[in-house]
Scaffold this motif. Structure first.
Motif, mmCIF file in Angstrom:
data_model
loop_
_atom_site.group_PDB
_atom_site.id
_atom_site.type_symbol
_atom_site.label_atom_id
_atom_site.label_comp_id
_atom_site.label_asym_id
_atom_site.label_seq_id
_atom_site.Cartn_x
_atom_site.Cartn_y
_atom_site.Cartn_z
ATOM 1 N N ILE A 311 0.832 -1.200 0.000
ATOM 2 C CA ILE A 311 0.000 0.000 0.000
ATOM 3 C C ILE A 311 0.869 1.254 0.000
ATOM 4 O O ILE A 311 0.618 2.214 -0.750
ATOM 5 C CB ILE A 311 -0.943 -0.001 1.227
ATOM 6 C CG1 ILE A 311 -1.925 -1.170 1.149
ATOM 7 C CG2 ILE A 311 -1.710 1.319 1.327
ATOM 8 C CD1 ILE A 311 -2.843 -1.284 2.344
ATOM 9 N N LEU A 312 1.903 1.256 0.817
ATOM 10 C CA LEU A 312 2.792 2.415 0.886
ATOM 11 C C LEU A 312 3.553 2.603 -0.426
ATOM 12 O O LEU A 312 3.789 3.741 -0.860
ATOM 13 C CB LEU A 312 3.770 2.250 2.048
ATOM 14 C CG LEU A 312 3.127 2.262 3.436
ATOM 15 C CD1 LEU A 312 4.150 1.894 4.507
ATOM 16 C CD2 LEU A 312 2.520 3.623 3.737
ATOM 17 N N ALA A 313 3.943 1.508 -1.065
ATOM 18 C CA ALA A 313 4.625 1.617 -2.362
ATOM 19 C C ALA A 313 3.688 2.185 -3.417
ATOM 20 O O ALA A 313 4.096 3.014 -4.248
ATOM 21 C CB ALA A 313 5.142 0.246 -2.791
ATOM 22 N N SER A 314 2.437 1.772 -3.389
ATOM 23 C CA SER A 314 1.463 2.310 -4.334
ATOM 24 C C SER A 314 1.225 3.804 -4.085
ATOM 25 O O SER A 314 1.094 4.581 -5.030
ATOM 26 C CB SER A 314 0.143 1.540 -4.217
ATOM 27 O OG SER A 314 -0.801 2.001 -5.157
ATOM 28 N N GLU A 315 1.202 4.208 -2.820
ATOM 29 C CA GLU A 315 1.040 5.627 -2.506
ATOM 30 C C GLU A 315 2.256 6.434 -2.958
ATOM 31 O O GLU A 315 2.123 7.555 -3.475
ATOM 32 C CB GLU A 315 0.831 5.817 -1.002
ATOM 33 C CG GLU A 315 0.628 7.266 -0.594
ATOM 34 C CD GLU A 315 0.433 7.429 0.893
ATOM 35 O OE1 GLU A 315 0.976 8.399 1.458
ATOM 36 O OE2 GLU A 315 -0.264 6.591 1.495
ATOM 37 N N GLN A 317 4.192 5.708 -5.484
ATOM 38 C CA GLN A 317 4.088 5.808 -6.937
ATOM 39 C C GLN A 317 3.052 6.862 -7.323
ATOM 40 O O GLN A 317 3.231 7.592 -8.305
ATOM 41 C CB GLN A 317 3.707 4.458 -7.526
ATOM 42 C CG GLN A 317 3.616 4.443 -9.045
ATOM 43 C CD GLN A 317 4.921 4.809 -9.713
ATOM 44 O OE1 GLN A 317 5.940 4.158 -9.497
ATOM 45 N NE2 GLN A 317 4.910 5.846 -10.539
ATOM 46 N N LEU A 318 1.981 6.935 -6.548
ATOM 47 C CA LEU A 318 0.974 7.975 -6.773
ATOM 48 C C LEU A 318 1.587 9.359 -6.612
ATOM 49 O O LEU A 318 1.301 10.279 -7.394
ATOM 50 C CB LEU A 318 -0.189 7.766 -5.801
ATOM 51 C CG LEU A 318 -1.399 8.692 -5.945
ATOM 52 C CD1 LEU A 318 -2.095 8.433 -7.278
ATOM 53 C CD2 LEU A 318 -2.383 8.466 -4.795
ATOM 54 N N ARG A 384 -1.700 13.442 -16.433
ATOM 55 C CA ARG A 384 -2.882 13.467 -15.551
ATOM 56 C C ARG A 384 -3.653 12.152 -15.641
ATOM 57 O O ARG A 384 -4.180 11.657 -14.636
ATOM 58 C CB ARG A 384 -3.779 14.648 -15.912
ATOM 59 C CG ARG A 384 -3.147 16.013 -15.650
ATOM 60 C CD ARG A 384 -4.132 17.139 -15.876
ATOM 61 N NE ARG A 384 -3.504 18.439 -15.734
ATOM 62 C CZ ARG A 384 -3.277 19.053 -14.572
ATOM 63 N NH1 ARG A 384 -3.656 18.459 -13.441
ATOM 64 N NH2 ARG A 384 -2.700 20.234 -14.525
ATOM 65 N N ASP A 385 -3.736 11.582 -16.815
ATOM 66 C CA ASP A 385 -4.408 10.286 -16.961
ATOM 67 C C ASP A 385 -3.660 9.199 -16.184
ATOM 68 O O ASP A 385 -4.276 8.340 -15.548
ATOM 69 C CB ASP A 385 -4.481 9.904 -18.438
ATOM 70 C CG ASP A 385 -5.431 10.793 -19.225
ATOM 71 O OD1 ASP A 385 -6.312 11.403 -18.595
ATOM 72 O OD2 ASP A 385 -5.273 10.893 -20.459
ATOM 73 N N THR A 386 -2.337 9.238 -16.267
ATOM 74 C CA THR A 386 -1.531 8.271 -15.512
ATOM 75 C C THR A 386 -1.768 8.426 -14.009
ATOM 76 O O THR A 386 -1.838 7.439 -13.273
ATOM 77 C CB THR A 386 -0.045 8.460 -15.830
ATOM 78 O OG1 THR A 386 0.172 8.269 -17.243
ATOM 79 C CG2 THR A 386 0.816 7.462 -15.058
ATOM 80 N N LEU A 387 -1.901 9.664 -13.568
ATOM 81 C CA LEU A 387 -2.170 9.923 -12.147
ATOM 82 C C LEU A 387 -3.509 9.333 -11.735
ATOM 83 O O LEU A 387 -3.623 8.705 -10.671
ATOM 84 C CB LEU A 387 -2.130 11.426 -11.888
ATOM 85 C CG LEU A 387 -2.414 11.882 -10.454
ATOM 86 C CD1 LEU A 387 -1.385 11.305 -9.490
ATOM 87 C CD2 LEU A 387 -2.441 13.405 -10.368
ATOM 88 N N ARG A 388 -4.530 9.501 -12.562
ATOM 89 C CA ARG A 388 -5.841 8.937 -12.235
ATOM 90 C C ARG A 388 -5.799 7.409 -12.222
ATOM 91 O O ARG A 388 -6.432 6.771 -11.374
ATOM 92 C CB ARG A 388 -6.883 9.433 -13.236
ATOM 93 C CG ARG A 388 -7.289 10.888 -13.043
ATOM 94 C CD ARG A 388 -8.566 11.197 -13.801
ATOM 95 N NE ARG A 388 -8.345 11.092 -15.238
ATOM 96 C CZ ARG A 388 -7.954 12.086 -16.019
ATOM 97 N NH1 ARG A 388 -7.713 13.272 -15.478
ATOM 98 N NH2 ARG A 388 -7.804 11.927 -17.314
ATOM 99 N N GLN A 390 -3.221 5.549 -11.501
ATOM 100 C CA GLN A 390 -2.521 5.114 -10.302
ATOM 101 C C GLN A 390 -3.399 5.268 -9.069
ATOM 102 O O GLN A 390 -3.320 4.461 -8.136
ATOM 103 C CB GLN A 390 -1.214 5.896 -10.130
ATOM 104 C CG GLN A 390 -0.388 5.491 -8.923
ATOM 105 C CD GLN A 390 -0.011 4.026 -8.936
ATOM 106 O OE1 GLN A 390 0.186 3.433 -9.997
ATOM 107 N NE2 GLN A 390 0.075 3.417 -7.764
ATOM 108 N N ALA A 391 -4.233 6.297 -9.043
ATOM 109 C CA ALA A 391 -5.163 6.466 -7.917
ATOM 110 C C ALA A 391 -6.125 5.289 -7.834
ATOM 111 O O ALA A 391 -6.443 4.799 -6.739
ATOM 112 C CB ALA A 391 -5.935 7.776 -8.063
ATOM 113 N N ALA A 392 -6.592 4.823 -8.990
ATOM 114 C CA ALA A 392 -7.472 3.645 -9.001
ATOM 115 C C ALA A 392 -6.710 2.395 -8.569
ATOM 116 O O ALA A 392 -7.240 1.559 -7.829
ATOM 117 C CB ALA A 392 -8.065 3.458 -10.396
#
Length: 493
Positions: A311-315, A317-318, A384-388, A390-392
């Motif tokens: 979870i922390l790694a995903s955050e 990357q976000l 911005r699309d990549t950011l969205r 990654q949020a998902a």
């Protein structure tokens, strides 16, 4: 005075750097996702009231809600041989070594990005030789004329991060990527410790099943010998002997698969400790030496998102993707660069350090993109699309983690019921087997009834071993799902 000018320019450049470093950065400022609103992992039979003070029974052990997971959580099983194996694995595992090296490289990338805040200074030196060779009249040769030119100089350049995207967001991105690698290292640590304990339990469980199967084969042989003697004195039919022989042969088929399972677990464990299977052999772990912890720490959902390395790694990357948006936006703004150089030249090397004039120049440039065929705007939209996306992905990682904890809690709860049922079944089957053997010896029952009792006992014995092993395995999975206490270990620093 002319010679002092480049130094003054450099001083002005450094002053400008200080001013512009305080400028606001373009692009979004990263805000960590809020903690989840849920306070339990399952809709039914919640593990506690969410205050951290409650505890509930799960899998034969009490779950201490809100308690912290210890760094060496495997010590809760009270198996010294397990501790020794973990020390070997943590000392020489290639996956951990690779993760540490990758983290070191990511931290070096931060230093590279930070260099953009500072002027770039360089030095140069050179020598150039030139000449002419002229032909004389009437075949008379004219001596060649040649000369050498020596030079030495300093160069300086600086690119202003006027809008905070080209450098500040890049540094922010590299820091986030380094944090992600740190959490990937923690994930490798967690995976390693969990896999080691799981393989050790597999070895212990398989050895227990082999022992139970060998005991079963010994009983089958006794039944065959008994039936054979009864047949020889005319007290049993030939079909009874064949039935006993068939039962022995059938049970013997279980040995090869168990032996293969044991060999595979030993080989897998050797690799986890960083050894080839021919270099290291796993100890003979005993299943009865492992004790289910009487209290299982259970983190609240709000704490789990700050503990699980995935979870922390995903955050992280976000966060990096958020900084990438700023980097893309900055490409649409002007860029400002300054440059200066100071050069001395002479016909001889000694002339470079005498009172000759120096050549210098100072310049600046402002570059504003005017037309890129829509590439810059598309680049920003893509960021911005990549950011969205990654949020998902982050949300999915969190939900998956919650589901794993919920599954493990339920599994432990059901394991307790399964272990108890097999223990009761084993006790009844053992008593029934004793009575059937006595009855068969007295001629009151047939060999089929004895074999049925033997079969019921063996199934109950193997089931009891499997249920106890699964209960321990599910406890391991719960520790791993909760993050394994890596934040309390030296690897966290």
């Amino acid at each position: 005075m002319r010679r002092a000018l480049p130094a003054a320019v450099l001083a002005a450049m450094l002053a400008a750097v200080t001013v512009l470093l305080s400028a606001c950065a373009v692009g979004p400022d990263f805000v960590p996702p809020p903690p989840p609103a849920v306070r339990t992992y399952d809709t039914g039979a919640p593990p506690g009231d969410g205050t951290g003070k409650a505890a509930a029974v799960s899998g034969g052990a009490r779950t201490a809600v809100g308690a912290d997971v210890p760094a060496q959580w495997w010590q809760l099983f009270r198996a010294p041989a397990l501790d020794q194996t973990l020390r070997l694995a943590l000392a020489d595992n290639p996956t951990l070594e690779a993760a540490n090296a990758t983290l070191a490289a990511a931290r070096e990338a931060i230093i590279v990005a930070r260099a953009g805040f500072l002027p770039q200074l360089g030095a140069s030196a050179g020598v150039q030789r030139s000449g002419t060779s002229l032909g004389g009249s009437a075949g008379a040769a004219v001596p060649a004329r040649d000369s050498s030119l020596y030079s030495v100089g300093l160069t300086a350049g600086y690119s202003f991060d006027a809008f905070g995207g080209a450098t500040r967001r890049l540094v922010e991105q590299q820091r986030s990527l380094a944090e992600e690698q740190r959490y990937q290292l923690a994930a490798a640590y967690l995976s390693l410790t969990g896999n080691v304990v799981s393989e050790v339990l597999t070895i212990a469980s398989t050895r227990a099943q082999l022992s139970a199967t060998q005991d079963l084969l010994a009983d089958d042989q006794k039944n065959l010998d008994l039936t054979q003697r009864e047949f020889e004195v005319g007290a049993a039919a030939r079909t009874d002997v064949l039935t006993a022989q068939s039962q022995l042969a059938s049970d013997q088929t279980e040995l090869p698969s168990l032996q293969q399972q044991l060999a595979q677990a030993r080989h897998a464990l050797a690799i986890l400790v960083g050894k080839a299977p021919a270099e290291w052999s796993a100890p003979d772990y005993e299943l009865q030496r492992f004790t289910l912890p009487s209290s299982l720490p259970l983190s609240l959902p709000s704490a789990l998102v700050r503990q699980r390395p995935d979870i922390l790694a995903s955050e992280a990357q976000l966060h990096a993707d958020s900084a990438a948006v700023g980097i893309a936006v900055a490409q649409e703004y002007p860029s400002i660069t300054l440059s200066a150089d100071l050069t001395r030249e002479g016909l001889g090397a000694a002339d470079l350090f005498q009172g000759m004039d120096a050549l210098w120049d100072v310049g600046g440039a402002l570059t504003q993109p005017l037309f890129r065929g829509g590439a810059l705007r598309a680049q920003t939209r893509a960021a911005r699309d990549t950011l969205r996306a990654q949020a998902a992905d982050y949300r999915e990682v969190v939900l998956t983690a919650f589901g794993q904890v919920a599954d493990d809690l339920r599994a432990l709860e059901h394991d307790a019921d399964r272990v108890g049922a097999y223990q009761r079944s084993l006790a009844a089957a053992r008593e029934s087997l004793v009575l059937q053997r006595a009855s068969y010896a007295a001629g009151k029952t047939s060999v089929l009834q004895l074999i049925d009792a033997e079969r019921s006992y063996s199934q109950a014995l193997l089931g009891s071993v499997g249920a106890s092993s699964q209960q321990l395995q599910d406890a391991v999975q719960l520790f791993v799902a909760l993050g394994g206490g890596w934040w309390n270990s030296p690897i966290a620093h």
